[in-house]
Design a protein around this motif. Structure first.
Motif, PDB file in Angstrom:
ATOM      1  N   GLY A  18       0.782  -1.240   0.000  1.00 35.93           N
ATOM      2  CA  GLY A  18       0.000   0.000   0.000  1.00 35.93           C
ATOM      3  C   GLY A  18       0.808   1.280   0.000  1.00 35.93           C
ATOM      4  N   LYS A  19       2.103   1.236   0.345  1.00 33.30           N
ATOM      5  CA  LYS A  19       2.851   2.495   0.473  1.00 33.30           C
ATOM      6  C   LYS A  19       3.019   3.153  -0.892  1.00 33.30           C
ATOM      7  N   PRO A  20       3.181   4.487  -0.932  1.00 26.86           N
ATOM      8  CA  PRO A  20       3.364   5.171  -2.208  1.00 26.86           C
ATOM      9  C   PRO A  20       4.573   4.626  -2.977  1.00 26.86           C
ATOM     10  N   LEU A  21       4.432   4.622  -4.297  1.00 31.38           N
ATOM     11  CA  LEU A  21       5.460   4.054  -5.167  1.00 31.38           C
ATOM     12  C   LEU A  21       6.848   4.642  -4.905  1.00 31.38           C
ATOM     13  N   LYS A  22       6.901   5.978  -4.642  1.00 24.22           N
ATOM     14  CA  LYS A  22       8.229   6.582  -4.405  1.00 24.22           C
ATOM     15  C   LYS A  22       8.873   6.007  -3.144  1.00 24.22           C
ATOM     16  N   GLU A  23       8.062   5.714  -2.125  1.00 23.11           N
ATOM     17  CA  GLU A  23       8.619   5.091  -0.912  1.00 23.11           C
ATOM     18  C   GLU A  23       9.029   3.649  -1.201  1.00 23.11           C
ATOM     19  N   ALA A  24       8.220   2.974  -2.017  1.00 23.34           N
ATOM     20  CA  ALA A  24       8.520   1.574  -2.344  1.00 23.34           C
ATOM     21  C   ALA A  24       9.841   1.476  -3.104  1.00 23.34           C
ATOM     22  N   LYS A  25      10.060   2.415  -4.016  1.00 21.81           N
ATOM     23  CA  LYS A  25      11.323   2.431  -4.764  1.00 21.81           C
ATOM     24  C   LYS A  25      12.494   2.668  -3.820  1.00 21.81           C
ATOM     25  N   GLY A  26      12.293   3.615  -2.915  1.00 23.08           N
ATOM     26  CA  GLY A  26      13.336   3.917  -1.926  1.00 23.08           C
ATOM     27  C   GLY A  26      13.658   2.683  -1.095  1.00 23.08           C
ATOM     28  N   GLU A  27      12.615   1.942  -0.723  1.00 18.05           N
ATOM     29  CA  GLU A  27      12.838   0.740   0.091  1.00 18.05           C
ATOM     30  C   GLU A  27      13.635  -0.313  -0.685  1.00 18.05           C
ATOM     31  N   ALA A  28      13.211  -0.559  -1.935  1.00 18.17           N
ATOM     32  CA  ALA A  28      13.889  -1.597  -2.726  1.00 18.17           C
ATOM     33  C   ALA A  28      15.347  -1.206  -2.993  1.00 18.17           C
ATOM     34  N   GLN A  29      15.547   0.081  -3.203  1.00 19.05           N
ATOM     35  CA  GLN A  29      16.911   0.558  -3.463  1.00 19.05           C
ATOM     36  C   GLN A  29      17.778   0.412  -2.205  1.00 19.05           C
ATOM     37  N   SER A  30      17.197   0.795  -1.080  1.00 24.14           N
ATOM     38  CA  SER A  30      17.921   0.670   0.182  1.00 24.14           C
ATOM     39  C   SER A  30      18.250  -0.806   0.445  1.00 24.14           C
ATOM     40  N   GLY A  31      17.294  -1.687   0.153  1.00 25.18           N
ATOM     41  CA  GLY A  31      17.511  -3.121   0.373  1.00 25.18           C
ATOM     42  C   GLY A  31      18.663  -3.644  -0.456  1.00 25.18           C
ATOM     43  N   SER A  32      18.736  -3.208  -1.696  1.00 23.39           N
ATOM     44  CA  SER A  32      19.831  -3.629  -2.569  1.00 23.39           C
ATOM     45  C   SER A  32      21.166  -3.116  -2.013  1.00 23.39           C
ATOM     46  N   GLY A  33      21.133  -1.902  -1.459  1.00 20.03           N
ATOM     47  CA  GLY A  33      22.346  -1.310  -0.878  1.00 20.03           C
ATOM     48  C   GLY A  33      22.908  -2.154   0.266  1.00 20.03           C
TER      49      GLY A  33
ATOM     50  N   PRO B 140       8.378  -8.826   8.918  1.00 19.47           N
ATOM     51  CA  PRO B 140       7.044  -8.222   8.983  1.00 19.47           C
ATOM     52  C   PRO B 140       6.565  -7.686   7.632  1.00 19.47           C
ATOM     53  N   TRP B 141       5.367  -7.136   7.632  1.00 19.15           N
ATOM     54  CA  TRP B 141       4.740  -6.655   6.400  1.00 19.15           C
ATOM     55  C   TRP B 141       5.107  -5.216   6.071  1.00 19.15           C
ATOM     56  N   ASN B 142       5.646  -4.445   7.046  1.00 12.90           N
ATOM     57  CA  ASN B 142       5.753  -2.997   6.776  1.00 12.90           C
ATOM     58  C   ASN B 142       6.927  -2.637   5.865  1.00 12.90           C
ATOM     59  N   PHE B 143       7.963  -3.487   5.857  1.00 12.09           N
ATOM     60  CA  PHE B 143       9.057  -3.342   4.882  1.00 12.09           C
ATOM     61  C   PHE B 143       9.287  -4.710   4.245  1.00 12.09           C
ATOM     62  N   PRO B 144       8.382  -5.133   3.365  1.00 11.27           N
ATOM     63  CA  PRO B 144       8.417  -6.526   2.901  1.00 11.27           C
ATOM     64  C   PRO B 144       9.590  -6.843   1.983  1.00 11.27           C
ATOM     65  N   SER B 145      10.269  -5.796   1.492  1.00 10.63           N
ATOM     66  CA  SER B 145      11.397  -6.030   0.597  1.00 10.63           C
ATOM     67  C   SER B 145      12.726  -5.852   1.345  1.00 10.63           C
ATOM     68  N   SER B 146      12.912  -4.696   1.974  1.00 12.91           N
ATOM     69  CA  SER B 146      14.233  -4.438   2.571  1.00 12.91           C
ATOM     70  C   SER B 146      14.500  -5.288   3.815  1.00 12.91           C
ATOM     71  N   MET B 147      13.444  -5.779   4.470  1.00 15.12           N
ATOM     72  CA  MET B 147      13.705  -6.639   5.626  1.00 15.12           C
ATOM     73  C   MET B 147      14.316  -7.971   5.185  1.00 15.12           C
ATOM     74  N   ILE B 148      13.986  -8.381   3.967  1.00 15.95           N
ATOM     75  CA  ILE B 148      14.531  -9.649   3.447  1.00 15.95           C
ATOM     76  C   ILE B 148      16.022  -9.457   3.150  1.00 15.95           C
TER      77      ILE B 148
END
Ligand code: NAP
Length: 484
Positions: A100-115, A156-164
């Motif tokens: 549900g989070k805005p796309l710009k936040e989702a991109k930031g999360e995925a990018q941070s996760g890759s970092g 958890p569900w709140n950062f489903p990408s970067s927590m992995i």
């Protein structure tokens, strides 16, 4: 999931031992889009048996992964990180659709996760030991660092990408293998990351993703297993405590990233506009559903009214809507329980003298949308002082002295993140040292980056993710005392 261009990233099966698999008996459960309520698809509803299969696969994969030279492991991890950047748009769309989070936040999360993966890939080449002066001339003392082994992970569900990636990055870099259970609300991001791990050439069994609704059953297999040597958990403090207790029988190592109750303090000498901007970014990110969200906003007497006015106006101007729309600032909450908690805290605050200055009811969009809300006149006897809100409710507390605010800020069993705004250098030093928190933002809310430790004090957790310390969570130290 039509919005995802690489359709192969959307998997309706779990990933065990390098194979995409269904649950025994074919049981599945639905995953929904919180913005619309539409079902996005189904994933396997696995339990104890499949988790045991995954643990066996991780154990079988461990020796070869552990023994791979660090540079080779690092190269595979860098490839995985690079694929995440290459597929950033799709990872973000999957994330927004299920969370549900805005796309710009989702991109930031995925990018941070890759970092985090990339940083830990570099760290894997710097797992140094020590040679220490011996106690007599006949001995040599060496300290080796070796991977812990099979790790069980629950996210958890709140950062489903970067927590992995924040967990798998250091674990894999250290030479460990993983069995991971994502939240049943958001399994697709974890499965997409597994697709990319497979494409990167990470060998079978090194990462295993088990999906299922019975979190307790899956968790019990992981905590009770003698093969699993470590549990890394991110989620609520209540579940973290349970898992820690379950780990006692096998004396398993634990890393826990748990709940928070962040103070956000604005002093009389602060740049008020910067503080308003910071408070909004911290409070309303992910609709208020992050562990480091400003939970209690403390404003000094002399500027309380002017801050409250500016903050309220800026909050009221934020646009709520579907995360997929470009102009959305705030998306829906994840489930009706979040709305119930915000409503309960709001009613409690109102009954104790709090005044709603914007928001305060469900949003006209309906469903899981709840208006961004500000309360003035908040006091420490309110539930929103002692509980993590995890929703779009911002209470403003008034304080007079530095001593008063330190006392109130630290008056919580949590100790994850804290923030304060001031331009007085002496106060900045004193406050940074006095706050009992793992992360302190000074005139800034940017406290997350791969190169620095992320972790909580007190009941907010044990251990840390990121930084040169993060990989140690997945390493054992071994003394070799050698007679020569
Ligand atoms: P949660 O209810 O504790 O769930 C977290 C994970 O644990 C989910 O995968 C959940 O599975 C699973 N789980 C639930 N009960 C379990 C049990 N008895 N045994 C094993 N696993 C179990 O937390 P949440 O509501 O998803 O997340 C919000 C909380 O996480 C907040 O308190 C937030 O502060 C905290 N958090 C902390 C950090 C940090 O880094 N410190 C980061 C993000 C979030 P299901 O979802 O499938 O039920």
């Amino acid at each position: 999931m039509q919005q995802v261009s690489d359709k192969a990233l959307v998997r309706q099966q779990a990933y065990i031992n390098g194979a995409w698999v269904d649950a025994t008996g074919g049981k599945t459960f639905d995953v929904s889009n919180p913005a619309t309520g539409d079902v996005l698809g189904t994933v396997p509803d696995m339990g104890a048996k499949e988790t045991e299969d995954a643990v066996r696969a991780a154990a079988a994969a461990f020796p070869a992964w552990r023994d791979m030279v660090a540079a080779e492991r690092a190269a595979l991890l860098q490839k995985w990180a690079a694929l995440q950047i290459e597929h950033l748009d799709d990872l973000a769309r999957i994330l927004t659709l299920e969370q549900g989070k805005p796309l710009k936040e989702a991109k930031g999360e995925a990018q941070s996760g890759s970092g985090y993966v990339s940083w830990m890939a570099e760290e894997s080449r710097r797992i140094y030991g020590d040679i220490t002066p011996p106690r007599d001339s006949a001995h040599r003392f060496l300290t080796l660092k070796q991977p812990v082994g099979v790790c069980g992970m629950i996210t958890p569900w709140n950062f489903p990408s970067s927590m992995i990636t924040r967990k798998c990055g250091p674990a894999l870099a250290a030479g460990c293998t993983v069995v991971l259970k994502p939240s049943d609300l958001t399994p697709y991001s974890a499965l997409a990351l597994a697709v990319l791990a497979e494409r990167a050439g990470i060998p079978k069994g090194v990462i295993n993703i088990v999906t299922g609704k019975d979190a307790a059953a899956i968790g019990k297999v992981l905590t009770d297993s003698d093969t699993v040597r470590k549990i890394s958990f991110t989620g609520s403090t209540a579940v973290g405590k349970k898992l820690m207790a379950q780990c006692a029988d096998t004396v398993k190592k634990v890393s826990l990233e748990l709940g928070g109750n962040a103070p956000f303090i604005v002093f009389d000498d602060a740049d008020i506009d910067a503080a308003v901007e910071g408070a909004i970014a911290s409070k309303f990110r992910n609709a208020g559903q992050t562990c480091i969200c400003a939970n209690r906003i403390f404003v000094q007497d002399g500027i309380y009214d002017v801050f409250a006015k500016k903050f309220t106006a800026a909050v009221a101007a934020m646009k709520m809507g579907s995360g997929l729309d470009d102009d959305t600032d705030i998306g829906p909450v994840i489930a009706s329980q979040a709305i119930e908690k915000v409503t309960r805290q709001l009613e409690d605050a109102k009954s104790k003298g709090g005044k709603v200055v914007t928001g305060g009811t469900a949003h006209a969009l309906g469903g899981l949308f709840y208006q961004q809300t500000v309360i003035t006149g908040a006091t420490p006897d309110m539930q929103c002082f002692s509980e993590e809100t995890f929703g779009p409710l911002a209470p403003l507390f008034r304080f007079k002295t530095d001593e008063d605010v330190v006392k109130m800020a630290n008056d919580t069993p949590y100790g994850l993140a804290a923030y304060f705004y001031s331009r007085d250098m002496s106060r900045i030093w004193r406050m940074a040292e006095a706050l009992e928190y793992g992360m302190v933002g000074v005139n800034s809310v940017a406290v997350v980056a791969p190169q620095v430790p992320f972790g909580g004090w007190k009941q907010s957790g044990i251990g840390c993710e990121g930084s040169r310390y993060g990989i140690d969570e997945y390493l054992e130290k071994k003394l070799v005392s050698m007679r020569v």
